[in-house]
Design a protein around this motif. Structure first.
Motif, PDB file in Angstrom:
ATOM      1  N   MET A   1       0.831  -1.197   0.000  1.00  0.00           N
ATOM      2  CA  MET A   1       0.000   0.000   0.000  1.00  0.00           C
ATOM      3  C   MET A   1       0.873   1.258   0.000  1.00  0.00           C
ATOM      4  SD  MET A   1      -3.382  -0.558  -0.033  1.00  0.00           S
ATOM      5  CE  MET A   1      -2.911  -1.525  -1.470  1.00  0.00           C
ATOM      6  N   ASN A   2       0.290   2.349  -0.432  1.00  0.00           N
ATOM      7  CA  ASN A   2       1.037   3.602  -0.543  1.00  0.00           C
ATOM      8  C   ASN A   2       1.313   4.222   0.826  1.00  0.00           C
ATOM      9  OD1 ASN A   2       1.130   3.976  -3.522  1.00  0.00           O
ATOM     10  ND2 ASN A   2      -1.092   3.944  -3.298  1.00  0.00           N
ATOM     11  N   SER A   3       2.368   4.989   0.903  1.00  0.00           N
ATOM     12  CA  SER A   3       2.708   5.686   2.139  1.00  0.00           C
ATOM     13  C   SER A   3       1.767   6.870   2.344  1.00  0.00           C
ATOM     14  CB  SER A   3       4.152   6.197   2.068  1.00  0.00           C
ATOM     15  OG  SER A   3       4.256   7.216   1.073  1.00  0.00           O
ATOM     16  N   ARG A   4       1.748   7.407   3.572  1.00  0.00           N
ATOM     17  CA  ARG A   4       0.920   8.579   3.848  1.00  0.00           C
ATOM     18  C   ARG A   4       1.322   9.750   2.940  1.00  0.00           C
ATOM     19  NH1 ARG A   4      -2.231  10.729   7.991  1.00  0.00           N
ATOM     20  NH2 ARG A   4      -2.932   8.572   8.166  1.00  0.00           N
ATOM     21  N   GLN A   5       2.622   9.919   2.711  1.00  0.00           N
ATOM     22  CA  GLN A   5       3.089  11.007   1.856  1.00  0.00           C
ATOM     23  C   GLN A   5       2.580  10.848   0.433  1.00  0.00           C
ATOM     24  OE1 GLN A   5       4.626  13.782   2.756  1.00  0.00           O
ATOM     25  NE2 GLN A   5       4.581  14.509   0.619  1.00  0.00           N
ATOM     26  N   THR A   6       2.620   9.610  -0.081  1.00  0.00           N
ATOM     27  CA  THR A   6       2.137   9.350  -1.442  1.00  0.00           C
ATOM     28  C   THR A   6       0.639   9.626  -1.543  1.00  0.00           C
ATOM     29  OG1 THR A   6       3.847   7.671  -1.778  1.00  0.00           O
ATOM     30  CG2 THR A   6       1.949   7.605  -3.253  1.00  0.00           C
ATOM     31  N   LYS A   7      -0.098   9.254  -0.505  1.00  0.00           N
ATOM     32  CA  LYS A   7      -1.546   9.494  -0.481  1.00  0.00           C
ATOM     33  C   LYS A   7      -1.842  10.997  -0.511  1.00  0.00           C
ATOM     34  CE  LYS A   7      -2.425   5.285   2.200  1.00  0.00           C
ATOM     35  NZ  LYS A   7      -2.793   4.740   3.534  1.00  0.00           N
ATOM     36  N   LEU A   8      -1.083  11.760   0.283  1.00  0.00           N
ATOM     37  CA  LEU A   8      -1.287  13.209   0.317  1.00  0.00           C
ATOM     38  C   LEU A   8      -0.936  13.847  -1.028  1.00  0.00           C
ATOM     39  CD1 LEU A   8       0.143  14.027   3.866  1.00  0.00           C
ATOM     40  CD2 LEU A   8      -2.261  14.011   3.177  1.00  0.00           C
ATOM     41  N   GLU A   9       0.126  13.344  -1.636  1.00  0.00           N
ATOM     42  CA  GLU A   9       0.521  13.873  -2.945  1.00  0.00           C
ATOM     43  C   GLU A   9      -0.541  13.562  -4.003  1.00  0.00           C
ATOM     44  OE1 GLU A   9       4.309  12.119  -3.679  1.00  0.00           O
ATOM     45  OE2 GLU A   9       5.385  13.438  -2.276  1.00  0.00           O
ATOM     46  N   ALA A  10      -1.127  12.372  -3.941  1.00  0.00           N
ATOM     47  CA  ALA A  10      -2.174  11.997  -4.895  1.00  0.00           C
ATOM     48  C   ALA A  10      -3.394  12.894  -4.728  1.00  0.00           C
ATOM     49  CB  ALA A  10      -2.553  10.531  -4.705  1.00  0.00           C
ATOM     50  N   PHE A  11      -3.746  13.187  -3.460  1.00  0.00           N
ATOM     51  CA  PHE A  11      -4.893  14.056  -3.210  1.00  0.00           C
ATOM     52  C   PHE A  11      -4.595  15.472  -3.701  1.00  0.00           C
ATOM     53  CE2 PHE A  11      -7.763  16.525  -0.338  1.00  0.00           C
ATOM     54  CZ  PHE A  11      -8.948  16.019  -0.843  1.00  0.00           C
ATOM     55  N   GLY A  12      -3.373  15.938  -3.460  1.00  0.00           N
ATOM     56  CA  GLY A  12      -2.980  17.250  -3.948  1.00  0.00           C
ATOM     57  C   GLY A  12      -3.024  17.328  -5.468  1.00  0.00           C
ATOM     58  N   ARG A  13      -2.637  16.240  -6.130  1.00  0.00           N
ATOM     59  CA  ARG A  13      -2.690  16.188  -7.589  1.00  0.00           C
ATOM     60  C   ARG A  13      -4.135  16.336  -8.073  1.00  0.00           C
ATOM     61  NH1 ARG A  13      -1.625  10.843 -11.305  1.00  0.00           N
ATOM     62  NH2 ARG A  13      -1.526  11.884 -13.336  1.00  0.00           N
ATOM     63  N   LEU A  14      -5.059  15.665  -7.383  1.00  0.00           N
ATOM     64  CA  LEU A  14      -6.467  15.780  -7.751  1.00  0.00           C
ATOM     65  C   LEU A  14      -6.961  17.216  -7.579  1.00  0.00           C
ATOM     66  CD1 LEU A  14      -9.194  14.570  -8.552  1.00  0.00           C
ATOM     67  CD2 LEU A  14      -9.529  13.903  -6.158  1.00  0.00           C
ATOM     68  N   LEU A  15      -6.557  17.863  -6.512  1.00  0.00           N
ATOM     69  CA  LEU A  15      -6.948  19.261  -6.293  1.00  0.00           C
ATOM     70  C   LEU A  15      -6.403  20.159  -7.407  1.00  0.00           C
ATOM     71  CD1 LEU A  15      -6.431  19.664  -2.423  1.00  0.00           C
ATOM     72  CD2 LEU A  15      -8.551  19.178  -3.663  1.00  0.00           C
ATOM     73  N   ASP A  16      -5.155  19.904  -7.817  1.00  0.00           N
ATOM     74  CA  ASP A  16      -4.557  20.698  -8.900  1.00  0.00           C
ATOM     75  C   ASP A  16      -5.312  20.499 -10.216  1.00  0.00           C
ATOM     76  OD1 ASP A  16      -2.604  21.702  -7.215  1.00  0.00           O
ATOM     77  OD2 ASP A  16      -1.094  20.206  -7.785  1.00  0.00           O
ATOM     78  N   ILE A  17      -5.663  19.255 -10.497  1.00  0.00           N
ATOM     79  CA  ILE A  17      -6.405  18.965 -11.732  1.00  0.00           C
ATOM     80  C   ILE A  17      -7.781  19.627 -11.691  1.00  0.00           C
ATOM     81  CG2 ILE A  17      -7.538  17.117 -13.042  1.00  0.00           C
ATOM     82  CD1 ILE A  17      -5.141  15.319 -12.291  1.00  0.00           C
ATOM     83  N   MET A  18      -8.412  19.599 -10.516  1.00  0.00           N
ATOM     84  CA  MET A  18      -9.720  20.250 -10.387  1.00  0.00           C
ATOM     85  C   MET A  18      -9.604  21.745 -10.655  1.00  0.00           C
ATOM     86  SD  MET A  18     -12.946  19.511  -9.571  1.00  0.00           S
ATOM     87  CE  MET A  18     -13.377  20.545 -10.961  1.00  0.00           C
ATOM     88  N   ASP A  19      -8.545  22.357 -10.162  1.00  0.00           N
ATOM     89  CA  ASP A  19      -8.314  23.784 -10.425  1.00  0.00           C
ATOM     90  C   ASP A  19      -8.184  24.030 -11.925  1.00  0.00           C
ATOM     91  OD1 ASP A  19      -8.367  24.366  -7.734  1.00  0.00           O
ATOM     92  OD2 ASP A  19      -6.184  24.389  -7.495  1.00  0.00           O
TER      93      ASP A  19
END
Length: 260
Positions: A1-19
């Motif tokens: 499974m992904n690390s907490r940092q990877t999970k946060l980065e993935a969520f941040g990527r989604l926020l950037d794409i939404m922007d």
């Protein structure tokens, strides 16, 4: 499974794409909370289908679709300076901490039922006038009945034994038959509703989710009926030209098909 940092980065990527989508895509720019509502409901049902099918890869995809909608609503909220995704996350965090005093405070509970009871008591202390306020008005009737019964159980309004609930089912069936014999359509509908409500209540005592149980039966019926249609097609004979006895042969065959 992904690390907490990877999970946060993935969520941040989604926020950037939404922007990006909100700023550059003609379709995304036009959307409002109202225009997204029916799409969100559709995505939720698709997630439910994937869960019932136990298709974990599809569950992952549908969760992504639902998550996108949550981010979308939060983006729209930020544009009007009402709230953003951080406010949404913090709001639910605070609620969870407040409603789990057995985790985040010194309250002691012995089982799941006490957790549910405390949850409903805390909601009333928060200002809700009725334990039923949390049941969405737009829920499908079957799901709504189940949620109503769960809610009132949380404050102790419930049967003690499953046989009492079954007796109630029998009582409601008898009352329905009286109205069927009398032929009063309005009363038949009312009594039929009472039968369904009591059956949903009985399902709870059997630890059966009535929505899942009915959908399971729906899927089973569809599979068998489509088998019947395929056999009729092989014979070059429309279903409407077949007798019930002929159709029943293929229906019984369908019942013997291996379950998937």
């Amino acid at each position: 499974m992904n690390s907490r940092q990877t999970k946060l980065e993935a969520f941040g990527r989604l926020l950037d794409i939404m922007d990006d989508l909100r700023a550059k895509c003609p379709w995304d720019k036009k959307q409002t909370m109202q225009s997204l509502r029916h799409l969100t409901i559709e995505e939720t049902y698709e997630l439910g289908d994937a869960i019932l099918d136990n298709d974990l890869n599809e569950v992952k995809k549908e969760l992504g679709d639902v998550l996108l909608h949550l981010v979308f609503y939060s983006k729209i909220g930020s544009e009007t300076n009402d709230f953003d995704i951080a406010d949404v996350c913090n709001e639910i965090c605070e609620k969870l901490i407040h409603r789990h005093p057995h985790i985040y405070s010194d309250v002691v509970v012995k089982d799941e039922e006490e957790v549910k009871q405390n949850w409903e008591k805390l909601k009333l202390k928060e200002g809700k006038k009725s334990v039923l306020e949390g049941v969405p008005k737009s829920l499908p009737a079957l799901v709504k009945a189940s949620r109503i019964q769960d809610k009132v159980k949380g404050v102790g309004f419930d049967w003690e034994e499953s046989h009492q609930v079954w007796d109630k089912v029998q009582e409601e069936l008898a009352e329905l038959q009286v109205e069927v014999d009398a032929g009063d359509q309005d009363k038949i509908e009312a009594e039929f509703g009472d039968v369904l409500f009591s059956m949903i209540n009985y399902a709870r005592f059997l630890k059966v989710n009535p929505e899942d149980a009915l959908e399971r039966t729906n899927k089973k019926f569809i599979k068998r009926f489509q088998y019947l249609e395929s056999k009729a097609d092989e014979l070059g004979k429309p279903l409407m030209d077949m007798t019930l006895a002929e159709m029943d042969v293929f229906w019984e065959e369908a019942k013997r098909l291996p379950k998937k």
